[in-house]
Design a protein around this motif. Sequence first.
Motif, PDB file in Angstrom:
ATOM      1  N   LEU A   1       0.831  -1.204   0.000  1.00 50.82           N
ATOM      2  CA  LEU A   1       0.000   0.000   0.000  1.00 50.82           C
ATOM      3  C   LEU A   1       0.865   1.253   0.000  1.00 50.82           C
ATOM      4  CD1 LEU A   1      -2.951   1.015   0.168  1.00 50.82           C
ATOM      5  CD2 LEU A   1      -2.710   1.002   2.654  1.00 50.82           C
ATOM      6  N   SER A   2       1.983   1.184   0.710  1.00 49.57           N
ATOM      7  CA  SER A   2       2.894   2.322   0.764  1.00 49.57           C
ATOM      8  C   SER A   2       3.676   2.478  -0.544  1.00 49.57           C
ATOM      9  CB  SER A   2       3.863   2.150   1.933  1.00 49.57           C
ATOM     10  OG  SER A   2       4.799   3.203   1.977  1.00 49.57           O
ATOM     11  N   ALA A   3       4.097   1.346  -1.116  1.00 45.55           N
ATOM     12  CA  ALA A   3       4.912   1.397  -2.334  1.00 45.55           C
ATOM     13  C   ALA A   3       4.075   1.627  -3.589  1.00 45.55           C
ATOM     14  CB  ALA A   3       5.706   0.101  -2.467  1.00 45.55           C
ATOM     15  N   HIS A   4       2.901   1.014  -3.636  1.00 47.29           N
ATOM     16  CA  HIS A   4       2.035   1.113  -4.818  1.00 47.29           C
ATOM     17  C   HIS A   4       0.594   1.376  -4.359  1.00 47.29           C
ATOM     18  CE1 HIS A   4       5.447  -0.670  -6.921  1.00 47.29           C
ATOM     19  NE2 HIS A   4       5.435  -1.650  -6.034  1.00 47.29           N
ATOM     20  N   PRO A   5       0.316   2.578  -3.878  1.00 43.15           N
ATOM     21  CA  PRO A   5      -0.986   2.845  -3.265  1.00 43.15           C
ATOM     22  C   PRO A   5      -2.182   2.635  -4.185  1.00 43.15           C
ATOM     23  CG  PRO A   5       0.247   4.882  -3.599  1.00 43.15           C
ATOM     24  CD  PRO A   5       1.186   3.761  -3.851  1.00 43.15           C
ATOM     25  N   LEU A   6      -2.151   3.195  -5.380  1.00 45.43           N
ATOM     26  CA  LEU A   6      -3.311   3.096  -6.271  1.00 45.43           C
ATOM     27  C   LEU A   6      -3.537   1.665  -6.730  1.00 45.43           C
ATOM     28  CD1 LEU A   6      -5.628   4.312  -7.802  1.00 45.43           C
ATOM     29  CD2 LEU A   6      -4.043   4.994  -9.606  1.00 45.43           C
ATOM     30  N   ARG A   7      -2.463   0.984  -7.120  1.00 44.88           N
ATOM     31  CA  ARG A   7      -2.607  -0.406  -7.584  1.00 44.88           C
ATOM     32  C   ARG A   7      -3.147  -1.298  -6.472  1.00 44.88           C
ATOM     33  NH1 ARG A   7       2.753  -3.479  -9.278  1.00 44.88           N
ATOM     34  NH2 ARG A   7       2.906  -3.717  -7.008  1.00 44.88           N
TER      35      ARG A   7
ATOM     36  N   ALA B   1      -6.788  -0.514  -5.851  1.00 45.28           N
ATOM     37  CA  ALA B   1      -7.630  -0.976  -6.957  1.00 45.28           C
ATOM     38  C   ALA B   1      -7.879  -2.478  -6.868  1.00 45.28           C
ATOM     39  CB  ALA B   1      -6.976  -0.627  -8.293  1.00 45.28           C
ATOM     40  N   ILE B   2      -6.825  -3.242  -6.597  1.00 47.56           N
ATOM     41  CA  ILE B   2      -6.975  -4.698  -6.474  1.00 47.56           C
ATOM     42  C   ILE B   2      -7.841  -5.041  -5.266  1.00 47.56           C
ATOM     43  CG2 ILE B   2      -5.731  -6.857  -6.039  1.00 47.56           C
ATOM     44  CD1 ILE B   2      -3.366  -5.653  -7.605  1.00 47.56           C
ATOM     45  N   THR B   3      -7.605  -4.355  -4.147  1.00 45.87           N
ATOM     46  CA  THR B   3      -8.387  -4.606  -2.936  1.00 45.87           C
ATOM     47  C   THR B   3      -9.861  -4.310  -3.165  1.00 45.87           C
ATOM     48  OG1 THR B   3      -6.490  -4.012  -1.549  1.00 45.87           O
ATOM     49  CG2 THR B   3      -8.648  -4.015  -0.498  1.00 45.87           C
ATOM     50  N   THR B   4     -10.162  -3.157  -3.743  1.00 42.99           N
ATOM     51  CA  THR B   4     -11.551  -2.767  -3.976  1.00 42.99           C
ATOM     52  C   THR B   4     -12.234  -3.717  -4.956  1.00 42.99           C
ATOM     53  OG1 THR B   4     -10.901  -0.457  -3.622  1.00 42.99           O
ATOM     54  CG2 THR B   4     -13.061  -0.842  -4.593  1.00 42.99           C
ATOM     55  N   ALA B   5     -11.509  -4.144  -5.978  1.00 43.67           N
ATOM     56  CA  ALA B   5     -12.082  -5.084  -6.950  1.00 43.67           C
ATOM     57  C   ALA B   5     -12.479  -6.390  -6.266  1.00 43.67           C
ATOM     58  CB  ALA B   5     -11.081  -5.347  -8.068  1.00 43.67           C
ATOM     59  N   LEU B   6     -11.598  -6.920  -5.429  1.00 47.32           N
ATOM     60  CA  LEU B   6     -11.893  -8.171  -4.728  1.00 47.32           C
ATOM     61  C   LEU B   6     -13.054  -8.002  -3.762  1.00 47.32           C
ATOM     62  CD1 LEU B   6      -8.257  -9.437  -4.002  1.00 47.32           C
ATOM     63  CD2 LEU B   6      -9.916 -10.430  -5.585  1.00 47.32           C
ATOM     64  N   LEU B   7     -13.068  -6.888  -3.034  1.00 45.78           N
ATOM     65  CA  LEU B   7     -14.151  -6.652  -2.070  1.00 45.78           C
ATOM     66  C   LEU B   7     -15.498  -6.490  -2.772  1.00 45.78           C
ATOM     67  CD1 LEU B   7     -12.430  -4.251   0.502  1.00 45.78           C
ATOM     68  CD2 LEU B   7     -12.944  -6.675   0.774  1.00 45.78           C
ATOM     69  N   GLN B   8     -15.520  -5.773  -3.881  1.00 46.90           N
ATOM     70  CA  GLN B   8     -16.765  -5.605  -4.637  1.00 46.90           C
ATOM     71  C   GLN B   8     -17.241  -6.946  -5.196  1.00 46.90           C
ATOM     72  OE1 GLN B   8     -18.744  -3.034  -5.029  1.00 46.90           O
ATOM     73  NE2 GLN B   8     -17.505  -1.465  -4.057  1.00 46.90           N
ATOM     74  N   PHE B   9     -16.318  -7.763  -5.655  1.00 45.65           N
ATOM     75  CA  PHE B   9     -16.641  -9.082  -6.204  1.00 45.65           C
ATOM     76  C   PHE B   9     -17.304  -9.955  -5.137  1.00 45.65           C
ATOM     77  CE2 PHE B   9     -15.400 -13.513  -7.083  1.00 45.65           C
ATOM     78  CZ  PHE B   9     -15.904 -13.668  -8.367  1.00 45.65           C
ATOM     79  N   PHE B  10     -16.667 -10.058  -3.967  1.00 46.49           N
ATOM     80  CA  PHE B  10     -17.201 -10.915  -2.905  1.00 46.49           C
ATOM     81  C   PHE B  10     -18.426 -10.295  -2.242  1.00 46.49           C
ATOM     82  CE2 PHE B  10     -12.808 -12.593  -3.079  1.00 46.49           C
ATOM     83  CZ  PHE B  10     -13.126 -13.910  -3.338  1.00 46.49           C
TER      84      PHE B  10
END
Length: 219
Positions: free
Chosen positions: A21-27, A30-39
Amino acid sequence: MSTAVAPRQMNPLLAAYLRNLSAHPLRTKAITTALLQFFQEILASHLAGAPPPRVAKDAPFLVHLLARAQISSKAFKMAAYGFLVSAPVSHTLINALQRVFAGKSGLAARVGMLLASQLVVAPIQIFSYLSCMAVINGAKSVDEVSKTVKAGFGKVLRITWMTAPVYTVFAQQFLPAEMWVPFFNFMQFLTGTYFNTKIKKMRLEAEAKEKKAKEPKKD
């Protein structure tokens, strides 16, 4: 004789997540939100008791298995929404908010940040959410999208104003800044699942009433 207290070790998975999250915040967001929306979509379908998606009888076994698990095309569309829209919009807005209040502390700064979040950030997020939900649910014109936004904007905003300040104040008071994103993601997953479940139940009840009204009345 004093006893040294060993520092509490962080869960290695959480530590790895925070590093990403610190090194690549947006990526990472984005991956976290995609997984959470999916589940979230799958879980809400189960909790609402929605019927599984219809598939052809001669469809492969895997397709039938996915349907029984409520893994529908909408779940993948919600994941795409999370990755392409929700995460980038939230990331941009929150970064702008943090820049405005950078270096400021105290009660006045916290209250100001909370008000800006609810009066500026939240309405933009809700507008983008409702617009995308309208498209995902089959809206084919700007007028249909506009009707969806107008119908739901006030209700969603009121609910957001009732819930978001509570966990925002909690985070400000009791959590280190690096834990805010995981905590907000978790809370938004819970509230999102609740509202998604409620909407699905209302839709199922409306469909049941419509079906009953169309049935011929017995003499």
